[in-house]
Design a protein around this motif. Structure first.
Motif, mmCIF file in Angstrom:
data_model
loop_
_atom_site.group_PDB
_atom_site.id
_atom_site.type_symbol
_atom_site.label_atom_id
_atom_site.label_comp_id
_atom_site.label_asym_id
_atom_site.label_seq_id
_atom_site.Cartn_x
_atom_site.Cartn_y
_atom_site.Cartn_z
ATOM 1 N N THR A 90 7.625 7.489 -3.844
ATOM 2 C CA THR A 90 6.862 6.228 -3.892
ATOM 3 C C THR A 90 5.852 6.268 -5.042
ATOM 4 O O THR A 90 5.699 5.285 -5.787
ATOM 5 C CB THR A 90 6.163 5.996 -2.538
ATOM 6 N N ALA A 112 -6.692 6.746 -1.386
ATOM 7 C CA ALA A 112 -6.256 8.022 -1.982
ATOM 8 C C ALA A 112 -5.761 8.971 -0.888
ATOM 9 O O ALA A 112 -6.257 10.077 -0.731
ATOM 10 C CB ALA A 112 -7.385 8.642 -2.793
ATOM 11 N N ARG A 149 -1.896 10.298 0.993
ATOM 12 C CA ARG A 149 -0.778 11.091 0.456
ATOM 13 C C ARG A 149 -0.249 10.483 -0.839
ATOM 14 O O ARG A 149 -0.179 11.141 -1.873
ATOM 15 C CB ARG A 149 0.356 11.158 1.496
ATOM 16 N N GLY A 164 -1.372 7.787 -2.700
ATOM 17 C CA GLY A 164 -2.400 7.495 -3.708
ATOM 18 C C GLY A 164 -2.782 8.750 -4.486
ATOM 19 O O GLY A 164 -2.923 8.707 -5.714
ATOM 20 N N ASP A 177 -11.769 5.398 -1.163
ATOM 21 C CA ASP A 177 -11.104 5.612 0.122
ATOM 22 C C ASP A 177 -12.205 5.751 1.167
ATOM 23 O O ASP A 177 -13.354 6.037 0.840
ATOM 24 C CB ASP A 177 -10.239 6.887 0.087
ATOM 25 N N TYR A 205 -12.281 8.055 3.209
ATOM 26 C CA TYR A 205 -12.499 9.500 3.330
ATOM 27 C C TYR A 205 -12.501 10.135 1.944
ATOM 28 O O TYR A 205 -11.875 9.612 1.021
ATOM 29 C CB TYR A 205 -11.392 10.141 4.184
ATOM 30 N N HIS A 251 -2.889 1.820 -2.587
ATOM 31 C CA HIS A 251 -2.111 2.664 -1.660
ATOM 32 C C HIS A 251 -2.718 2.785 -0.265
ATOM 33 O O HIS A 251 -2.501 3.803 0.403
ATOM 34 C CB HIS A 251 -1.932 4.065 -2.263
ATOM 35 N N ILE A 287 -3.126 1.772 3.860
ATOM 36 C CA ILE A 287 -2.282 1.199 4.914
ATOM 37 C C ILE A 287 -2.587 -0.300 4.973
ATOM 38 O O ILE A 287 -3.624 -0.737 4.459
ATOM 39 C CB ILE A 287 -2.599 1.853 6.282
ATOM 40 N N THR A 342 -8.515 -4.425 7.924
ATOM 41 C CA THR A 342 -9.518 -4.129 6.882
ATOM 42 C C THR A 342 -8.940 -4.242 5.476
ATOM 43 O O THR A 342 -9.696 -4.311 4.505
ATOM 44 C CB THR A 342 -10.126 -2.716 7.050
ATOM 45 N N THR A 343 -7.628 -4.211 5.341
ATOM 46 C CA THR A 343 -7.051 -4.229 3.982
ATOM 47 C C THR A 343 -6.281 -5.518 3.693
ATOM 48 O O THR A 343 -5.767 -5.680 2.588
ATOM 49 C CB THR A 343 -6.113 -3.016 3.759
ATOM 50 N N CYS A 393 2.229 -0.851 -4.445
ATOM 51 C CA CYS A 393 3.375 -0.272 -3.729
ATOM 52 C C CYS A 393 2.972 -0.004 -2.291
ATOM 53 O O CYS A 393 3.535 0.887 -1.647
ATOM 54 C CB CYS A 393 3.808 1.044 -4.375
ATOM 55 N N ASP A 447 5.873 -4.018 -6.024
ATOM 56 C CA ASP A 447 7.049 -3.592 -5.264
ATOM 57 C C ASP A 447 7.101 -4.339 -3.936
ATOM 58 O O ASP A 447 8.147 -4.380 -3.284
ATOM 59 C CB ASP A 447 6.938 -2.074 -4.998
ATOM 60 N N VAL A 448 5.955 -4.900 -3.537
ATOM 61 C CA VAL A 448 5.843 -5.536 -2.217
ATOM 62 C C VAL A 448 5.187 -6.906 -2.364
ATOM 63 O O VAL A 448 4.423 -7.139 -3.308
ATOM 64 C CB VAL A 448 5.024 -4.632 -1.261
ATOM 65 N N ALA A 485 10.246 1.337 -3.517
ATOM 66 C CA ALA A 485 9.435 2.503 -3.926
ATOM 67 C C ALA A 485 9.940 3.820 -3.325
ATOM 68 O O ALA A 485 9.846 4.859 -3.956
ATOM 69 C CB ALA A 485 7.967 2.276 -3.587
ATOM 70 N N SER A 486 10.483 3.795 -2.115
ATOM 71 C CA SER A 486 10.946 5.058 -1.506
ATOM 72 C C SER A 486 12.441 5.284 -1.730
ATOM 73 O O SER A 486 13.034 6.179 -1.119
ATOM 74 C CB SER A 486 10.653 5.052 -0.005
HETATM 75 N N1 NAD Z 1 6.445 0.265 -1.137
HETATM 76 C C1 NAD Z 1 7.012 1.187 -0.377
HETATM 77 O O1 NAD Z 1 8.216 1.331 -0.299
HETATM 78 C C2 NAD Z 1 6.137 2.114 0.389
HETATM 79 C C3 NAD Z 1 6.572 3.434 0.589
HETATM 80 C C4 NAD Z 1 5.767 4.282 1.326
HETATM 81 C C5 NAD Z 1 4.544 3.822 1.825
HETATM 82 N N2 NAD Z 1 4.162 2.550 1.613
HETATM 83 C C6 NAD Z 1 2.860 2.064 2.107
HETATM 84 O O2 NAD Z 1 1.868 2.973 1.656
HETATM 85 C C7 NAD Z 1 0.945 3.204 2.691
HETATM 86 C C8 NAD Z 1 0.247 4.511 2.485
HETATM 87 O O3 NAD Z 1 1.111 5.605 2.739
HETATM 88 P P1 NAD Z 1 0.552 7.116 2.744
HETATM 89 O O4 NAD Z 1 1.653 7.987 3.208
HETATM 90 O O5 NAD Z 1 -0.125 7.418 1.472
HETATM 91 O O6 NAD Z 1 -0.548 6.976 3.904
HETATM 92 P P2 NAD Z 1 -1.914 7.753 4.066
HETATM 93 O O7 NAD Z 1 -2.357 7.476 5.467
HETATM 94 O O8 NAD Z 1 -1.761 9.163 3.618
HETATM 95 O O9 NAD Z 1 -2.904 7.016 3.035
HETATM 96 C C9 NAD Z 1 -3.514 5.796 3.274
HETATM 97 C C10 NAD Z 1 -4.948 5.901 2.792
HETATM 98 O O10 NAD Z 1 -5.552 4.610 2.849
HETATM 99 C C11 NAD Z 1 -6.900 4.800 3.213
HETATM 100 N N3 NAD Z 1 -7.484 3.565 3.703
HETATM 101 C C12 NAD Z 1 -7.310 2.981 4.913
HETATM 102 N N4 NAD Z 1 -8.049 1.851 4.987
HETATM 103 C C13 NAD Z 1 -8.666 1.716 3.782
HETATM 104 C C14 NAD Z 1 -9.551 0.768 3.235
HETATM 105 N N5 NAD Z 1 -9.958 -0.280 3.959
HETATM 106 N N6 NAD Z 1 -9.971 0.933 1.971
HETATM 107 C C15 NAD Z 1 -9.562 2.016 1.243
HETATM 108 N N7 NAD Z 1 -8.742 2.954 1.717
HETATM 109 C C16 NAD Z 1 -8.300 2.810 2.971
HETATM 110 C C17 NAD Z 1 -6.828 5.909 4.259
HETATM 111 O O11 NAD Z 1 -8.094 6.517 4.478
HETATM 112 C C18 NAD Z 1 -5.805 6.848 3.657
HETATM 113 O O12 NAD Z 1 -6.390 7.844 2.851
HETATM 114 C C19 NAD Z 1 1.809 3.109 3.968
HETATM 115 O O13 NAD Z 1 1.027 2.782 5.097
HETATM 116 C C20 NAD Z 1 2.809 2.027 3.624
HETATM 117 O O14 NAD Z 1 2.335 0.763 4.057
HETATM 118 C C21 NAD Z 1 4.953 1.682 0.918
#
Ligand code: NAD
Ligand code: DGY
Length: 386
Positions: free
Chosen positions: A123, A173, A175, A177, A196, A198, A243, A245, A249-250, A271, A297-298, A322-323
């Motif tokens: 991704t 930021a 996984r 991000g 982020d 965190y 990146h 979720i 909030t988002t 993405c 991508d979305v 993306a995946s």
């Molecule tokens: N386009 C695609 O095909 C595709 C592929 C994989 C994942 N994704 C999307 O990417 C997202 C992230 O995946 P991941 O594995 O990195 O998840 P992850 O949980 O490791 O990362 C998400 C990050 O977002 C942060 N976050 C949550 N709310 C926030 C806010 N209000 N402001 C700022 N940061 C915030 C979290 O603290 C976390 O660090 C998935 O939930 C999915 O929706 C899309």
């Protein structure tokens, strides 16, 4: 009475009935299920997005678990039906699960699985590809070539943005991000600003160490900054990739006001999930700022684009791919199947869903655990000691 839907059946005499709402890449996931006494039914209906009624028909009167897709609406209706049919397990074939009402699943005691980790690098690579495609206007230039418009080299032809030494902004930021940030920092020596909820400690340590390495090699070191607000990232970064979720909030995190804070020649990449951007506001912003570019991508109303987006030369758009690498998609199918199988078998939950490699090794049996169950704490599921 729900209308029957077309299926193909594997291991018809298996003890546990598992349904997959779509055919998924690879065969390992199928073999793992049938070796463990599952009768597997894969929906073969031609329509891309199944309705709740279609899935109700698939669940039927007896069903132990379902592997589903992010395009499906998994709420009260489906979880109550699955529970009535004796089912205790559902897994999305995706890491994001904003299509799932986890509270409804909790109410019916259904475990909800997802597929983290296996898609992180794939991704992030697409986010990096979209960043480059937008920065260097690759799609526009490709269309120009194919249209027979190229008459020879010109100083002004498709001038875009240099990335080296610029600032990359990451919102969310986690996984993906963090993996994206590393690619842009290592690949293009960009400085990082991120936002982020965190602290991304591992990412910060990486940039510090890489900066020291560059300095020792006589090069300009890269830097990092954790922003106190998202607005700070929008104002300072030259390329911004989203990146987080998708949750309350988002939703519309990037709106008209926030788009206006970005540099006129900035690049925005998404993405994550479509509704993180207010797409109507984005179309207006793209129209008014021809040097501002996006890679998407979305989309907010997938599979549709908001009116006007398709006409924007400063937008690169791809259909939620993306995946989509072979290894990742086969791995996602495996993790989703093992989530469902593990719950049916009464296995505990894997201790670290960020590290799922043990389940993906084709040459060994996977651990007796569910790779990733998002509501495991609420359901009080035991954690694996493996
Ligand atoms: N386009 C695609 O095909 C595709 C592929 C994989 C994942 N994704 C999307 O990417 C997202 C992230 O995946 P991941 O594995 O990195 O998840 P992850 O949980 O490791 O990362 C998400 C990050 O977002 C942060 N976050 C949550 N709310 C926030 C806010 N209000 N402001 C700022 N940061 C915030 C979290 O603290 C976390 O660090 C998935 O939930 C999915 O929706 C899309
Ligand atoms: O959340 C996910 O996993 C994606 O959107 C599909 O890979």
């Amino acid at each position: 009475m729900a209308k029957p839907v077309q299926i193909e059946v594997w291991n018809p005499n298996g003890k546990y009935r598992v349904v997959s709402t779509k055919s998924m890449p690879g065969t390992r996931w199928i073999n793992l299920l049938i070796e463990q006494d599952c009768r597997l039914e894969i929906c073969t209906e031609k329509k891309t997005i199944l309705s709740v009624e279609d899935i109700l028909a698939l669940i039927g009167d007896r069903c132990d678990g379902v592997i589903g897709q992010l395009t499906e609406d998994w709420g009260e209706t489906l979880f109550s039906a699955l529970s009535r049919a004796g089912g205790k397990a559902f897994s999305n074939m995706a890491v994001g699960y904003n299509n799932v009402d986890v509270e409804a699943a909790n109410k019916y005691g259904v475990a909800v699985g997802n597929t983290p980790g296996v898609l992180t690098e794939t991704t992030a690579e697409l986010a990096a590809s979209l960043s480059l495609a937008a920065a260097r206007r690759i799609v526009e230039a490709d269309e120009f070539m194919r249209a027979g418009k190229y008459e020879g080299w010109l100083p002004h032809l498709f001038v875009g943005n240099l990335l080296k030494g610029q600032t990359v902004g990451v919102i969310g930021a986690g996984r993906i991000g963090s993996a994206y940030a590393r690619m842009m920092i290592e690949g293009f020596k960009m400085n990082l600003i991120y936002y982020d909820l965190y602290q991304a400690t591992r990412l910060e340590k990486f940039v510090t160490a890489y900066g020291q390495f560059l300095k020792a090699s006589g090069e300009q070191p890269v830097t990092w900054k954790r922003a106190a607000s998202m607005e700070e990232v929008l104002r300072e970064a030259d390329v911004i990739s989203l990146h987080p979720i998708l949750d309350k909030t988002t939703y519309h995190l990037v709106n008209k006001e926030r788009l206006a804070m970005m540099k006129k020649e900035a690049i925005l990449v998404n993405c994550s999930r479509g509704p993180v951007i207010d797409e109507v506001a984005l179309v207006e912003h793209l129209r008014e700022n021809p040097m501002f570019r996006v890679g998407l991508d979305v989309f907010e109303d997938e599979p549709y684009m908001k009116p006007g987006l398709a006409d924007m030369k400063n937008a690169v758009v791809v259909p939620h791919i993306a995946s989509a690498s072979k290894w990742t998609r086969e791995g996602m199918a495996t993790l989703a199947a093992l989530n469902v199988l593990g719950k049916i078998k009464g296995y505990p939950v894997w201790g670290n869903p960020n590290s799922v490699d043990a389940f993906l090794n084709e040459n060994s049996q996977p651990p007796a655990a569910c790779p990733s169950i998002v509501n495991s704490k609420t359901l009080g599921l035991p954690v694996s000691k493996l």
